[in-house]
Design an enzyme around this catalytic site. Structure first.
Site, mmCIF file in Angstrom:
data_model
loop_
_atom_site.group_PDB
_atom_site.id
_atom_site.type_symbol
_atom_site.label_atom_id
_atom_site.label_comp_id
_atom_site.label_asym_id
_atom_site.label_seq_id
_atom_site.Cartn_x
_atom_site.Cartn_y
_atom_site.Cartn_z
ATOM 1 N N ASP A 67 36.446 -0.960 11.138
ATOM 2 C CA ASP A 67 37.503 -1.874 10.706
ATOM 3 C C ASP A 67 37.446 -3.217 11.424
ATOM 4 O O ASP A 67 36.712 -3.386 12.401
ATOM 5 C CB ASP A 67 38.881 -1.214 10.914
ATOM 6 C CG ASP A 67 39.028 -0.549 12.288
ATOM 7 O OD1 ASP A 67 38.167 -0.771 13.161
ATOM 8 O OD2 ASP A 67 40.006 0.191 12.484
ATOM 9 N N ASN A 136 49.962 7.140 15.460
ATOM 10 C CA ASN A 136 50.589 7.693 14.251
ATOM 11 C C ASN A 136 49.593 8.487 13.407
ATOM 12 O O ASN A 136 49.853 8.784 12.247
ATOM 13 C CB ASN A 136 51.221 6.569 13.417
ATOM 14 C CG ASN A 136 50.185 5.541 12.965
ATOM 15 O OD1 ASN A 136 48.988 5.714 13.196
ATOM 16 N ND2 ASN A 136 50.635 4.477 12.305
ATOM 17 N N HIS A 138 46.497 7.429 12.582
ATOM 18 C CA HIS A 138 45.552 6.651 11.767
ATOM 19 C C HIS A 138 44.123 6.802 12.275
ATOM 20 O O HIS A 138 43.891 7.022 13.463
ATOM 21 C CB HIS A 138 45.974 5.181 11.621
ATOM 22 C CG HIS A 138 45.835 4.316 12.828
ATOM 23 N ND1 HIS A 138 46.885 3.614 13.374
ATOM 24 C CD2 HIS A 138 44.767 3.991 13.593
ATOM 25 C CE1 HIS A 138 46.458 2.921 14.410
ATOM 26 N NE2 HIS A 138 45.176 3.131 14.574
ATOM 27 N N GLU A 143 46.265 3.884 7.595
ATOM 28 C CA GLU A 143 47.605 4.167 8.101
ATOM 29 C C GLU A 143 48.268 5.277 7.283
ATOM 30 O O GLU A 143 47.864 5.550 6.146
ATOM 31 C CB GLU A 143 48.461 2.893 7.985
ATOM 32 C CG GLU A 143 47.990 1.744 8.867
ATOM 33 C CD GLU A 143 48.497 1.851 10.306
ATOM 34 O OE1 GLU A 143 48.553 2.951 10.857
ATOM 35 O OE2 GLU A 143 48.836 0.785 10.873
HETATM 36 C C1 GLP Z 1 42.996 0.882 16.630
HETATM 37 C C2 GLP Z 1 41.720 1.184 15.872
HETATM 38 C C3 GLP Z 1 41.466 2.684 15.747
HETATM 39 C C4 GLP Z 1 41.676 3.362 17.085
HETATM 40 C C5 GLP Z 1 43.093 3.141 17.531
HETATM 41 C C6 GLP Z 1 43.464 3.871 18.809
HETATM 42 O O1 GLP Z 1 44.115 0.832 15.835
HETATM 43 N N1 GLP Z 1 41.741 0.614 14.559
HETATM 44 O O2 GLP Z 1 40.147 2.892 15.270
HETATM 45 O O3 GLP Z 1 41.392 4.736 16.981
HETATM 46 O O4 GLP Z 1 43.256 1.742 17.709
HETATM 47 O O5 GLP Z 1 43.142 3.101 19.921
HETATM 48 P P1 GLP Z 1 43.187 3.596 21.410
HETATM 49 O O6 GLP Z 1 41.936 4.375 21.616
HETATM 50 O O7 GLP Z 1 43.209 2.330 22.210
HETATM 51 O O8 GLP Z 1 44.413 4.418 21.566
#
Ligand code: GLP
Length: 252
Positions: A67, A136, A138, A143
């Protein structure tokens, strides 16, 4: 599904990195699906370390990232293109032209999304997809919603994601409200999926994702249909699973 419980973040990261290294050793021209967020950073550190020691080469690998924020250029410090460059690409021997991330500056969403899906298809899909998980549930930026988004799309970020990701920005208002994300299809069709999950704040959502109902309201729950799924978590993140389903957990 394998659930691997590591004592701490460092051990979890090394274990997950080992799966990626094994993939690259056995298929040097692997298509790797890569993730951002803070959790995979330790995985990337191990890969960089092994590369620097001369054990591992990415020179024939191709990467597709999950993404990118809409409106951020590749040289914006909070863009995922910048993140990948800083945390992995510039430290290894991957060819820049073999790394792919949706172009956050391109407003033509239909063109960006169709081209990204075509690209993944033309590569024959993903050999190994690395994933984190949002608070959440995702995955990528898919989402919670009424349906699973199958193809690449331009999505509105939820308030919970904006808040969670605001820690990387100066102000919450600076967090982009939209993003391009790979859809669910190439993720679940990947030959192998490695998810990394760390910290107490993820314990409930990873439990719900792996043992609750499969529902688009918890996007990661779709991973229950993936045969070759390995979840590497630290003790905090896997605490509820280890308590309620101890027989399904391997220890490392
Ligand atoms: C972002 C990314 C996700 C990732 C998420 C969790 O929103 N788009 O791919 O899994 O963050 O991030 P973290 O590992 O910092 O909790």
């Amino acid at each position: 599904m394998r659930i691997i419980l590591a004592e701490n973040y460092e051990i979890m990261s090394k274990k997950a990195a080992g799966f990626i290294a094994a993939q690259v050793y056995t298929k040097p021209d692997s298509v790797l699906g890569l993730a951002t967020g803070s959790t995979p950073v330790g995985v990337y550190d191990n890969l960089i370390d092994w590369h620097k020691k001369g054990y591992l080469s990415f020179k024939d690998c191709i990467t597709v990232n999950l993404d990118e924020y809409c409106g951020l250029s590749a040289d914006h410090p909070q863009s995922y293109a910048y993140f990948m460059n800083e945390k992995l690409f510039r430290h290894i021997d991957i060819k820049p032209e073999n790394t792919h991330i949706p172009d956050g500056l391109n407003d033509d969403a239909d063109a960006v999304c169709a081209a990204y899906d075509r690209l993944i298809e033309s590569l024959g899909g993903i050999d190994l997809q690395l994933l984190g998980i949002g608070n959440n549930g995702h995955i990528g930026f898919n989402e919670p919603d009424k349906y699973f988004r199958m193809d690449t799309g331009k999505v509105d970020l939820t308030l919970s994601t904006i808040k969670a990701n605001s820690r990387f920005f100066e102000r919450e208002e600076d967090v982009p409200r939209q993003a391009y994300t790979m859809g669910i299809r190439p993720i679940v069709q990947a030959k192998q999926v490695i998810m990394v999950v760390s910290g107490k704040q993820k314990a409930e959502i990873i439990y719900e994702s792996l043992f609750g109902p499969v529902t688009p309201m918890v996007p990661a729950s779709i991973l229950q249909i993936v045969q070759n799924l390995v979840v590497c978590g630290d003790a905090d993140a896997l605490s509820i699973i280890a308590e309620k389903h101890p027989q399904s957990v391997e220890f490392v």
